[in-house]
Design a protein around this motif. Sequence first.
Motif, PDB file in Angstrom:
ATOM      1  N   LEU A  22       0.833  -1.207   0.000  1.00  0.00           N
ATOM      2  CA  LEU A  22       0.000   0.000   0.000  1.00  0.00           C
ATOM      3  C   LEU A  22       0.865   1.254   0.000  1.00  0.00           C
ATOM      4  O   LEU A  22       0.637   2.185  -0.786  1.00  0.00           O
ATOM      5  CB  LEU A  22      -0.913   0.005   1.233  1.00  0.00           C
TER       6      LEU A  22
ATOM      7  N   ASN B 238       2.880   1.844  -3.280  1.00  0.00           N
ATOM      8  CA  ASN B 238       2.096   2.024  -4.503  1.00  0.00           C
ATOM      9  C   ASN B 238       1.083   3.157  -4.418  1.00  0.00           C
ATOM     10  O   ASN B 238       0.176   3.246  -5.256  1.00  0.00           O
ATOM     11  CB  ASN B 238       1.387   0.712  -4.859  1.00  0.00           C
ATOM     12  N   THR B 239       1.244   4.024  -3.427  1.00  0.00           N
ATOM     13  CA  THR B 239       0.432   5.242  -3.356  1.00  0.00           C
ATOM     14  C   THR B 239       1.379   6.433  -3.199  1.00  0.00           C
ATOM     15  O   THR B 239       2.371   6.346  -2.469  1.00  0.00           O
ATOM     16  CB  THR B 239      -0.551   5.215  -2.168  1.00  0.00           C
ATOM     17  N   PRO B 240       1.106   7.545  -3.870  1.00  0.00           N
ATOM     18  CA  PRO B 240       2.004   8.710  -3.794  1.00  0.00           C
ATOM     19  C   PRO B 240       1.985   9.354  -2.402  1.00  0.00           C
ATOM     20  O   PRO B 240       0.961   9.335  -1.705  1.00  0.00           O
ATOM     21  CB  PRO B 240       1.420   9.678  -4.835  1.00  0.00           C
TER      22      PRO B 240
ATOM     23  N   ILE C  13      -0.856  11.897  -1.899  1.00  0.00           N
ATOM     24  CA  ILE C  13      -2.166  11.379  -1.489  1.00  0.00           C
ATOM     25  C   ILE C  13      -2.150  11.008  -0.012  1.00  0.00           C
ATOM     26  O   ILE C  13      -3.123  11.249   0.717  1.00  0.00           O
ATOM     27  CB  ILE C  13      -2.552  10.159  -2.342  1.00  0.00           C
ATOM     28  N   GLN C  14      -1.063  10.429   0.446  1.00  0.00           N
ATOM     29  CA  GLN C  14      -0.953  10.058   1.858  1.00  0.00           C
ATOM     30  C   GLN C  14      -1.036  11.286   2.757  1.00  0.00           C
ATOM     31  O   GLN C  14      -1.690  11.270   3.810  1.00  0.00           O
ATOM     32  CB  GLN C  14       0.360   9.305   2.093  1.00  0.00           C
TER      33      GLN C  14
ATOM     34  N   LEU D   2       5.690   6.158   4.299  1.00  0.00           N
ATOM     35  CA  LEU D   2       6.247   5.830   2.984  1.00  0.00           C
ATOM     36  C   LEU D   2       7.657   5.263   3.107  1.00  0.00           C
ATOM     37  O   LEU D   2       7.980   4.215   2.525  1.00  0.00           O
ATOM     38  CB  LEU D   2       6.275   7.085   2.105  1.00  0.00           C
TER      39      LEU D   2
END
Length: 219
Positions: A59, A62-64, A67-68, A96
Amino acid sequence: MNWEIVNQALPFFAKGFELTLWLSLIGIVGSIIVGAIVSLIEYFKIPVLSQFFKGYVELARNTPLLIQLFFLYYAFPAFGIKLSAEASGIIGLIFLGAAYMAEGFMGGFNGVSKSQIDNGLALGMNNFQLARYVVFPQGLSLSVPALSANVIFLIKETSIFSVIAIPELTNTALDLIGMYYHSNEYLLMLVVAYAIILIPVILFLNLLERKVRNAQFGN
């Protein structure tokens, strides 16, 4: 290039520089600690926890970060959790960074000879003892190149903090450009500020990699 404008902006960039260093330091240290724990849990395949952290790594990677950060800063208050911009930035960077650090550690841990593990088991070591005396010391040296790349990556990712109005270097430059329209001067100062941070870090990490390589292979 107007050097008087550069001189006037120095105090603002100095504050942004200090904040960027501070946030980077906390984020990197936190990422290394959490990443090491996650990687050891995954390496020893601890039931339930290993599956949970494997999902977390996928997760996070694979998410910028953008966005987090939006989720932490804007969505959490809807659940009754209000975080400051700096707290959101630090948590986001660790969230991250720890995933990338965990993968870096795993690469090193997987490089530890199976015979070393078998010898430890033959001596009656449990997983904690294997991790402490066998896997982590040897795997850490093998992980240095990947961890070094992640450190540089995380320092550069602090530039994303500008989206939640943390007054780090990038946000400082954007604010000054918005107020005074001297793009060339402020962007030059931004580039120089990041170079001042990153070049010594890169040189130190390169030296560390060479020291570790020499210790391992004697050349």
